[in-house]
Write an enzyme that holds these catalytic residues in place. Structure first.
Site, short mmCIF file in Angstrom:
data_model
loop_
_atom_site.label_atom_id
_atom_site.label_comp_id
_atom_site.label_asym_id
_atom_site.label_seq_id
_atom_site.Cartn_x
_atom_site.Cartn_y
_atom_site.Cartn_z
N ARG A 26 -17.32 1.21 -12.32
CA ARG A 26 -16.54 1.53 -11.25
C ARG A 26 -15.20 2.03 -11.35
NH1 ARG A 26 -18.32 -1.57 -6.56
NH2 ARG A 26 -17.06 -0.20 -5.40
N ARG A 30 -11.33 3.14 -5.11
CA ARG A 30 -10.20 2.96 -4.16
C ARG A 30 -9.10 2.68 -4.91
NH1 ARG A 30 -13.67 -0.75 -0.30
NH2 ARG A 30 -14.03 -1.45 -2.26
N ARG A 39 -12.39 10.58 0.02
CA ARG A 39 -13.00 9.69 0.83
C ARG A 39 -12.58 10.06 2.45
NH1 ARG A 39 -14.88 6.20 3.95
NH2 ARG A 39 -14.96 4.10 3.49
N ASP A 76 -23.98 5.24 -5.01
CA ASP A 76 -24.14 3.71 -4.88
C ASP A 76 -25.39 3.29 -5.25
OD1 ASP A 76 -22.22 1.55 -4.00
OD2 ASP A 76 -23.99 1.23 -2.76
N TYR A 152 -29.60 -7.17 -1.54
CA TYR A 152 -28.82 -6.49 -0.24
C TYR A 152 -29.89 -6.04 0.87
CZ TYR A 152 -24.56 -6.27 -2.92
OH TYR A 152 -23.66 -6.46 -3.77
O1 CP3 Z 1 -18.78 3.29 -11.32
C1 CP3 Z 1 -18.50 4.21 -10.69
O2 CP3 Z 1 -17.32 4.74 -10.56
C2 CP3 Z 1 -19.77 4.87 -9.89
C3 CP3 Z 1 -20.00 4.70 -8.42
C4 CP3 Z 1 -20.52 3.21 -8.11
C5 CP3 Z 1 -20.23 2.81 -6.88
N1 CP3 Z 1 -21.08 1.74 -6.32
C6 CP3 Z 1 -19.18 3.45 -5.87
C7 CP3 Z 1 -18.81 2.80 -4.81
C8 CP3 Z 1 -21.35 2.55 -8.67
C9 CP3 Z 1 -21.90 2.67 -10.32
C10 CP3 Z 1 -21.55 1.33 -7.84
C11 CP3 Z 1 -22.54 0.18 -8.05
C12 CP3 Z 1 -22.65 -0.81 -7.10
N2 CP3 Z 1 -22.45 -0.69 -5.85
C13 CP3 Z 1 -23.20 -2.14 -7.50
C14 CP3 Z 1 -23.32 -2.61 -8.76
C15 CP3 Z 1 -21.93 -2.98 -9.41
C16 CP3 Z 1 -21.36 -4.19 -9.03
O3 CP3 Z 1 -20.05 -3.95 -8.52
O4 CP3 Z 1 -21.57 -5.24 -8.83
C17 CP3 Z 1 -23.22 -2.92 -6.11
C18 CP3 Z 1 -23.39 -4.33 -5.91
C19 CP3 Z 1 -22.97 -1.72 -5.10
C20 CP3 Z 1 -22.98 -2.27 -3.57
C21 CP3 Z 1 -21.67 -1.96 -2.93
N3 CP3 Z 1 -21.03 -0.76 -2.76
C22 CP3 Z 1 -20.88 -2.95 -2.50
C23 CP3 Z 1 -21.17 -4.22 -2.44
C24 CP3 Z 1 -19.88 -2.21 -1.78
C25 CP3 Z 1 -18.77 -2.62 -1.05
C26 CP3 Z 1 -17.70 -3.56 -1.96
C27 CP3 Z 1 -16.87 -2.62 -2.94
O5 CP3 Z 1 -16.97 -2.84 -3.87
O6 CP3 Z 1 -16.36 -1.72 -2.46
C28 CP3 Z 1 -20.04 -0.93 -2.11
C29 CP3 Z 1 -19.05 0.33 -1.79
C30 CP3 Z 1 -18.72 1.36 -2.81
N4 CP3 Z 1 -19.40 1.66 -3.93
C31 CP3 Z 1 -17.40 1.92 -2.90
C32 CP3 Z 1 -17.31 2.67 -4.05
C33 CP3 Z 1 -16.38 3.65 -4.50
C34 CP3 Z 1 -16.23 1.85 -1.88
C35 CP3 Z 1 -16.62 2.37 -0.88
C36 CP3 Z 1 -15.38 2.85 -0.09
O7 CP3 Z 1 -14.92 4.17 -0.75
O8 CP3 Z 1 -15.11 2.52 0.91
#
Ligand code: CP3
Length: 348
Positions: A26, A30, A39, A76, A152
């Site tokens: 990640r 944000r 974004r 994602d 999910y």
């Molecule tokens: O690593 C990176 O920089 C690449 C992008 C990436 C995102 N999500 C962007 C994202 C990767 C590799 C993920 C993986 C992901 N997504 C996982 C596995 C890793 C982990 O954290 O356990 C999971 C479970 C998700 C599902 C997911 N996506 C959730 C639960 C959420 C909301 C909560 C949160 O952490 O923000 C997201 C949204 C998300 N995915 C954001 C980003 C940058 C935030 C969205 C926003 O900008 O509002």
């Protein structure tokens, strides 16, 4: 025994590098003001994931600041259920929301027919990145593992107890396996297309691997992952697969042996000294600084990073966190970590 190639890929092939390569799960997101600006420009989070120009830009943002050894495609894990036809929305401050899939009838409404068509913008992002990255920087593609994506899909979003998905898997394993099989096939197709577009390694995120008892861990985490690794290897024998079964605990070694992954992502709770003795003797390990050390900063951060390096930098190793960067991380603490990693003494 230094050979040529990108340091991150050399480490995945099992070489100990003079300076361990690093990237951060990640790493785009944000905590970076330039991400928040992009974004806002994109509109919704999914619009950002499906806009190749903006997704490429967001992927590159952390590299410009910190010079990681690998970029991870910005997308994602939930774009796969979305592409299978499950309605998905990201609610501000709440996370993802999906129309839950809880029965054979719900499952019958999903289809892989338009998978590649719907995910084409993601492949285009990979293609653009493969041409714009610095020569030494590797490109990582990724997907969620079937179990974590199913969590999910069935819960309809995040969960604390996973009661819906676990109860379905425990009560009706044959019915639930139809969902897992659909996800295995979609994940193989999705990752193969990312590789064809230029991804040089892929990571399977299994964030919720650790919530299952051992027998169900074997059936829903290990077996589907082994099938994905076998299929990817048949088509792309030179592309390393990193597995990240977060929370696997005592089952980490069994996961490594039985899935055939090339490298193992370690979560925060794994003692690095134990991993050096038990896991790193079998394969490359990646991890596992607590992401909250990046919130703390200062001497706590430096001491914790050194502790991980001292245990693991002598063998095949990629420095990373034990889970993703959190939103409240001050960007200058990531700079502090990057400087420490770059200055890490060369091995003899
Ligand atoms: O690593 C990176 O920089 C690449 C992008 C990436 C995102 N999500 C962007 C994202 C990767 C590799 C993920 C993986 C992901 N997504 C996982 C596995 C890793 C982990 O954290 O356990 C999971 C479970 C998700 C599902 C997911 N996506 C959730 C639960 C959420 C909301 C909560 C949160 O952490 O923000 C997201 C949204 C998300 N995915 C954001 C980003 C940058 C935030 C969205 C926003 O900008 O509002």
């Amino acid at each position: 025994m230094a050979t040529s190639g990108k340091p991150f890929l050399r480490a995945l092939r099992g070489e100990a590098c003079e300076r361990p390569p690093f990237w951060l799960m990640r790493q785009a997101g944000r905590y970076l003001p330039e991400y928040r600006a992009m974004r806002a420009k994109a509109g919704s989070f999914l619009d950002l994931c499906f806009n190749p120009e903006l997704a490429e830009e967001v992927t590159l943002q952390p590299l410009r600041r910190y010079g990681m050894d690998a970029a991870i495609l910005f997308s994602d894990i939930l774009v796969v259920p979305h592409a299978l036809g499950q309605p998905l929305d990201y609610v501000e401050g709440e996370g993802p929301r999906l129309d839950p899939v809880r029965s054979a009838e719900d499952l019958a409404r999903l289809s892989a027919e338009r998978l590649h068509e719907r995910l084409a913008p993601v492949y285009e992002t990979v293609d653009r990145l493969s041409r714009s990255l610095p020569a030494e920087t590797a490109l990582i593609g990724f997907a969620g593992s079937p179990w974590t994506v199913a969590c999910y899909m069935v819960e309809g979003g995040g969960s604390k107890e996973f009661a819906q998905v676990k109860a379905w898997a425990y009560r009706d394993p044959d019915g639930f396996s139809a969902l897992i099989d659909m996800l295995v096939a979609a994940t193989v197709d999705y990752l193969s297309a990312q590789i064809a577009a230029g991804a040089e390694a892929v990571q399977l995120f299994d964030s919720w691997a650790g919530v299952l008892p051992a027998p169900q861990f074997r059936r829903w985490v290990v077996e589907p992952t082994a099938r994905i690794v076998t299929a990817l290897r048949a088509g792309h024998p030179d592309v390393p697969v990193i597995g990240f079964p977060r929370g696997a605990g005592l089952l980490y070694a069994e996961y490594a042996d039985a899935t055939g992954v090339d490298a193992l992502g370690l979560d925060t709770a794994v003692p690095p000294e134990w991993a050096a003795l038990t896991l790193q003797t079998r394969l490359t390990v990646q991890g596992n600084l607590d992401p909250i050390m990046l919130v703390a900063g200062g001497e706590a951060l430096s001491a914790a990073a050194r502790n991980v390096l001292e245990a693991l930098a002598g063998g095949p190793f990629v420095f990373n966190l034990g889970h993703g960067v959190v939103q409240s991380t001050p960007p200058k603490h990531v700079g502090q970590l990057a400087a420490l990693l770059r200055a890490w003494p060369a091995l003899s």
